[in-house]
Design an enzyme around this catalytic site. Sequence first.
Site, mmCIF file in Angstrom:
data_model
loop_
_atom_site.group_PDB
_atom_site.id
_atom_site.type_symbol
_atom_site.label_atom_id
_atom_site.label_comp_id
_atom_site.label_asym_id
_atom_site.label_seq_id
_atom_site.Cartn_x
_atom_site.Cartn_y
_atom_site.Cartn_z
ATOM 1 N N LEU A 1 9.523 40.095 47.105
ATOM 2 C CA LEU A 1 10.452 38.952 47.080
ATOM 3 C C LEU A 1 10.986 38.753 45.668
ATOM 4 O O LEU A 1 10.205 38.720 44.722
ATOM 5 C CB LEU A 1 9.725 37.668 47.523
ATOM 6 C CG LEU A 1 9.275 37.604 48.986
ATOM 7 C CD1 LEU A 1 8.196 36.562 49.149
ATOM 8 C CD2 LEU A 1 10.456 37.304 49.901
ATOM 9 N N HIS A 2 12.300 38.635 45.543
ATOM 10 C CA HIS A 2 12.851 38.431 44.198
ATOM 11 C C HIS A 2 14.180 37.674 44.188
ATOM 12 O O HIS A 2 14.656 37.280 43.140
ATOM 13 C CB HIS A 2 13.066 39.782 43.514
ATOM 14 C CG HIS A 2 14.225 40.543 44.078
ATOM 15 N ND1 HIS A 2 14.147 41.231 45.267
ATOM 16 C CD2 HIS A 2 15.492 40.707 43.632
ATOM 17 C CE1 HIS A 2 15.320 41.792 45.524
ATOM 18 N NE2 HIS A 2 16.152 41.489 44.552
ATOM 19 N N ARG A 3 14.807 37.455 45.350
ATOM 20 C CA ARG A 3 16.143 36.862 45.379
ATOM 21 C C ARG A 3 16.121 35.424 44.870
ATOM 22 O O ARG A 3 15.198 34.665 45.184
ATOM 23 C CB ARG A 3 16.694 36.860 46.808
ATOM 24 C CG ARG A 3 16.803 38.232 47.428
ATOM 25 C CD ARG A 3 18.154 38.824 47.211
ATOM 26 N NE ARG A 3 18.256 40.115 47.882
ATOM 27 C CZ ARG A 3 19.355 40.827 47.964
ATOM 28 N NH1 ARG A 3 20.464 40.377 47.414
ATOM 29 N NH2 ARG A 3 19.369 41.989 48.562
#
Length: 351
Positions: free
Chosen positions: A202-204
């Site tokens: 997860l990085h958005r």
Amino acid sequence: MKRILSLVGARPQFIKEAVVHKVFEREGVNEILVHSGQHYDANMSDVFFEVLGIRQPDYFLNVGSGNHGEMTGKIMIEFEKVVLKEKPDVILVYGDTNTTLAGALVGAKLKIPVAHIEAGIRQEPKDMPEEINRVVTDHVSSYLFCPTKQAVLNLEKEGITKGVYFVGDVMYDLFLMMEPKFSYEVFETLNLFEDDFVLVTLHRDFNVDVPEKLERILNELRAINRVKKVVFPMHPRTRKRVFEFGLVGLLDGLTVIEPVDYLNLMGLLKRCWKVVTDSGGLQKEAYFAGKRAVVVMPDTGWRELVDVGWNVLAREDEIAEKIFQDDETTYPTGLYGNGDAANKIVDILLG
């Protein structure tokens, strides 16, 4: 023999170009490579350099970062000089960056056919910079190389039917090429069991930059972890936010590790049960590896994976529910071609 001028400006474009270049090389095509300098510093220790033999560009435009208009304008000015000098038969662009758009506009203005690899991808919201770049590039291209049949349909809806080809996805070519090199070192170090853990990335910004949202996501991962071990190579941006928002306690029990290199990530992917991600690339790679993904996004450019029921979109508060849904969807083969996209692209360009 046609002269091909390829323009790249970001790491994924370098990698796709290298896959296509192997075929150009085999066919004796004179391909000139131009690097806009938008993003990627070529690191010669990169695994892709080693395996694909990614070459140094013939031209480096050294544009650097900047606002969208400024960057696109700078690339156009410098790239036009190269095009006028080299007089190519075709300009080849990849994906959806400002570099892609700049190359396509220069080609269109100089009446040189533009070939767009990854044509026809569409995604909400329509005001995303990447979406604008894709749409404009497709509307000025002569060769539209679509990775999926859905992409062909997307173009048809916009009245584009000429020069459109479903060739498959160059990234599937890459996956098959790299598969013998995948590493299981991290899998073994963590003492994991096959099909017994969920791989999470997860990085958005829309997921990790909002405290309430990130908290809900971590609680969902904790719920999953009670049934299936969660392995979470944590992106630096996500880690920073977890500490900033005081959510470190919610990581207790999860197997949180440093980000891993491509070969080990693919090794984890091949051995996991399912995937939770907001990465555009990993959604597809999960499918290539025969694994299902819960995609924590409101929409995806890879809509076909959702439409056939293989991947599912999820809000941040329904990840656990979606991952444990009973679903006997049969693996849908051939969504991204047969791993010979680069061969098809070169065949078409050479006529």
